[in-house]
Scaffold this motif. Structure first.
Motif, short mmCIF file in Angstrom:
data_model
loop_
_atom_site.label_atom_id
_atom_site.label_comp_id
_atom_site.label_asym_id
_atom_site.label_seq_id
_atom_site.Cartn_x
_atom_site.Cartn_y
_atom_site.Cartn_z
N VAL A 1 -115.53 7.96 91.19
CA VAL A 1 -114.36 7.46 91.91
C VAL A 1 -113.28 8.55 91.85
N GLY A 2 -113.28 9.44 92.84
CA GLY A 2 -112.31 10.54 92.83
C GLY A 2 -112.48 11.41 91.60
N ASP A 3 -111.41 11.57 90.82
CA ASP A 3 -111.46 12.38 89.61
C ASP A 3 -111.79 11.55 88.38
N ALA A 4 -112.39 10.42 88.57
CA ALA A 4 -112.72 9.54 87.45
C ALA A 4 -114.14 9.01 87.61
N THR A 5 -114.64 8.42 86.52
CA THR A 5 -115.95 7.77 86.53
C THR A 5 -115.80 6.38 85.96
N VAL A 6 -116.44 5.43 86.62
CA VAL A 6 -116.51 4.05 86.14
C VAL A 6 -117.93 3.81 85.63
N TYR A 7 -118.04 3.17 84.46
CA TYR A 7 -119.34 2.80 83.91
C TYR A 7 -119.39 1.28 83.71
N GLU A 8 -120.51 0.70 84.12
CA GLU A 8 -120.76 -0.71 83.82
C GLU A 8 -122.08 -0.79 83.06
N THR A 9 -122.03 -1.32 81.83
CA THR A 9 -123.24 -1.53 81.03
C THR A 9 -123.55 -3.01 81.01
N LEU A 10 -124.76 -3.36 81.45
CA LEU A 10 -125.19 -4.74 81.52
C LEU A 10 -126.19 -5.03 80.41
N THR A 11 -125.85 -5.96 79.54
CA THR A 11 -126.74 -6.43 78.49
C THR A 11 -126.78 -7.95 78.62
N LEU A 12 -127.70 -8.42 79.43
CA LEU A 12 -127.72 -9.84 79.80
C LEU A 12 -128.97 -10.52 79.25
#
Length: 226
Positions: free
Chosen positions: A75-86
């Motif tokens: 995302v532009g100059d950033a990073t988004v992380y989503e960790t799923l432990t379901l």
């Protein structure tokens, strides 16, 4: 929960190999400005605070093939992380989240190290860890601004959300993280993405998860009123 600082170990090396993006993950449309996404086994960014990452990683060893998956979004100059432990299949689901929340509180105000997997994504850095105040019992989180050996700074925000799926039957944890390439917070913030993450995962926040009772998870039953 483990009470000592941990290191990623051999199970984290697998994060270098992309995986299919789960249908339960955020999409590019859910994250304003996101341009690319890729999924990986395990955790992509760790902060070495007691057992908070060990709690997620130990789940990875017990859930094959339904191991935790982290999806990274540029995302532009950033990073988004989503960790799923379901869909956790463990006798201590509440203890997982309660232990994470307890360790975050214990690390508040201390100088800690961050680690990325694989290690060439971003250099490890150090900074002062701050527990996020004012979150409901279903969430725990922190912020940290790190400086690497090369002088590069990154502002990191992360929340851990205790959830259930399958109509409250299966406990789980969703982890949302933003990493900016400056000492300022990235946009969007993890909390901005929580509602969309819950909707995509068909998950509900679990208000019972903060309990320190390490007994089996029980689904609250409706009480009949006269």
């Amino acid at each position: 929960m483990l009470a000592a600082c941990g290191h990623g170990g051999t199970d984290q090396e697998a994060t270098a190999t992309p995986e299919p993006i789960p249908a339960t993950a955020l999409t590019l449309a859910d994250i304003p400005g996101a341009t690319t996404q890729a999924a990986y086994h395990g955790i992509r960014m760790e902060v070495l605070c007691r057992g908070i990452e060990e709690g997620i990683r130990s789940i990875a060893l017990s859930l094959e093939p339904d191991h935790p998956v982290t999806i990274g979004y540029e995302v532009g100059d950033a990073t988004v992380y989503e960790t799923l432990t379901l869909g956790l299949n463990t006798i201590w689901p509440n203890g997982r989240f309660a232990g994470i929340a307890k360790d975050i509180a214990a690390c508040d105000g201390t100088e800690l190290t961050t680690q990325y997997w694989p290690e060439d994504i971003i250099q490890s850095g150090e900074g002062v860890f701050h527990a996020t105040a004012g979150l409901p019992d279903t969430l725990a989180g922190f912020t940290i601004t790190t400086t690497g050996e090369d002088g590069a700074q990154h502002h990191i925000e992360r929340i851990y959300a205790a959830v259930t799926t399958n109509n409250g039957e299966h406990p789980g944890i969703i982890v949302l993280t933003t990493v900016s390439n400056t000492d300022q917070p990235a946009t969007p913030a993890p909390l901005d993405l929580l509602d969309a993450a819950l909707q995509r995962a068909d998950a509900t926040l679990d208000p019972t998860a903060i309990t320190t009772d390490l007994g089996p998870h029980t689904t609250p039953q409706p009480t009949n009123t006269p």
